[in-house]
Design an enzyme around this catalytic site. Structure first.
Site, PDB file in Angstrom:
ATOM      1  CB  SER A 156      -0.895   0.013   1.246  1.00 19.30           C
ATOM      2  OG  SER A 156      -1.540   1.263   1.412  1.00 19.30           O
ATOM      3  CE1 TYR A 169      -4.635  -2.016   4.509  1.00 22.58           C
ATOM      4  CE2 TYR A 169      -3.429   0.043   4.263  1.00 22.58           C
ATOM      5  CZ  TYR A 169      -4.096  -1.028   3.702  1.00 22.58           C
ATOM      6  OH  TYR A 169      -4.217  -1.113   2.331  1.00 22.58           O
TER       7      TYR A 169
END
Length: 264
Positions: A156, A169
Site C-alpha cells: 500500500s 494496517y
C-alpha cells in the site's frame, strides 16, 4: 511469417496467463472483482477467496454475464488460519495445485494508535499477513515441483507515510514487503518469483472511512504526477505482467502503481 510478426507473437505468448491457476484473496473487493474478471478473460482459472456474500455474489454475476469459466469462489474467514489451511489444501487437490498466489485481502480499522488494543493489532496482522503466509505454504509444494510460480503481495502507498490512524494496517503492509524480499531470496532457486504491488489511492470502499470524499480526491490528485484517479485496469495490467513469463527475471521488488505519488 515475417520477423516482426513472429516477435509480436512471442511477446504476446510471454504475457499469457492462460491455463494458470490463481489463488486470489480478497478477489471480490473493489479492485479484486475487475482484476479477477481480467484473469478469467485471459484464460486463467481463479480460486477467489472472499467472505463478503454481497461482493462474491456480484463477482459470480459479473462472470456469468460474460460467460466466463474457470471461477471458483470460496467464502473463508481469513482470521481462522487452521480452517483456511484445511480448505485451501482441499481446493489445491481439486484444481491440481496453485501456480500463482495473490495476497490481496486486508482489513483497515482507523483510529489513533493509543486506542488500539494489542488484540486488535494482532487481528489485523492475522488477516493481512498470516493468512497470506498460509496461502503461500499451501501453494509452495506445487510451485516447487513445477519449477515455476508467481507470488504477488499487495502492499500500500500508506507504507510510505502520510496517513494517520492506520498503524496496524501500515505495519501489516510493511510485513508483506519484508516477506516479499525474504521469499524472493528463498524461492528463486525453484523458478518462483515474488513481488509486491503498492497501489496508490484508488477509489474503493476503503475511501469510505474519509469524512470528506471530495477533499480527499483533491488531496490524492495533488500528490500524483498523473492527474487522474487510478482504476482496476491499472492494477490488473500490473498483476498480469508480474504473474506472466515476461516478468520471470523480476523478483523481490515493490512496484508502485500510484500515478507517480511515490518515486524512488
Amino acid at each position: 511469417m515475417n520477423m516482426q510478426l513472429t516477435q509480436t507473437m512471442e511477446k504476446v505468448s510471454m504475457m499469457s496467463i492462460a491455463g494458470k491457476v490463481i489463488l486470489y484473496t480478497g478477489a471480490a473487493g473493489g479492485l479484486g472483482t475487475e482484476t479477477t474478471l481480467s484473469f478469467l478473460r485471459a484464460g486463467a482459472r481463479v480460486v477467489a477467496v472472499d467472505n463478503n456474500p454481497e461482493k462474491t455474489a456480484g463477482l459470480l454475476e459479473a462472470a456469468a454475464r460474460e460467460n466466463l469459466s474457470g471461477l471458483t469462489v470460496k467464502a473463508i474467514d481469513l482470521s481462522d488460519l487452521a480452517a483456511l489451511r484445511q480448505e485451501l489444501e482441499a481446493v489445491a487437490k481439486d484444481v491440481g495445485g496453485f501456480d500463482v498466489v495473490i495476497n490481496n485481502a486486508a482489513i483497515y480499522p482507523s483510529k489513533p494508535f493509543e486506542d488500539y488494543t494489542i488484540e486488535e493489532m494482532q487481528a489485523v496482522q492475522r488477516v493481512n499477513v498470516d493468512a497470506g503466509i498460509v496461502c503461500v505454504q499451501v501453494a509452495l509444494p506445487h510451485m516447487r515441483a513445477n519449477n515455476w510460480g508467481r507470488i504477488v503481495n499487495i502492499a500500500s502507498v500508506t507504507f510510505y507515510g502520510g496517513w494517520a490512524n492506520l498503524s496496524p494496517y501500515v505495519q501489516s503492509k510493511g510485513a508483506l514487503v519484508g516477506l516479499t524480499r525474504g521469499w524472493a531470496r528463498e524461492f528463486g532457486a525453484y523458478g518462483i518469483t515474488v513481488n509486491a504491488i503498492s497501489p496508490g489511492a484508488f477509489p474503493t470502499d476503503a475511501e469510505k472511512i474519509h469524512p470528506d470524499p471530495e477533499g480527499y480526491a483533491r488531496f490524492v490528485l495533488d500528490h500524483q504526477a498523473v492527474k487522474r484517479r487510478g482504476g482496476p485496469a491499472d492494477i490488473a495490467n500490473a498483476l498480469t505482467f508480474l504473474i506472466s513469463d515476461a516478468a520471470g527475471f523480476i523478483t523481490g521488488q515493490t512496484l508502485n502503481v500510484d500515478g507517480g505519488w511515490v518515486m524512488h
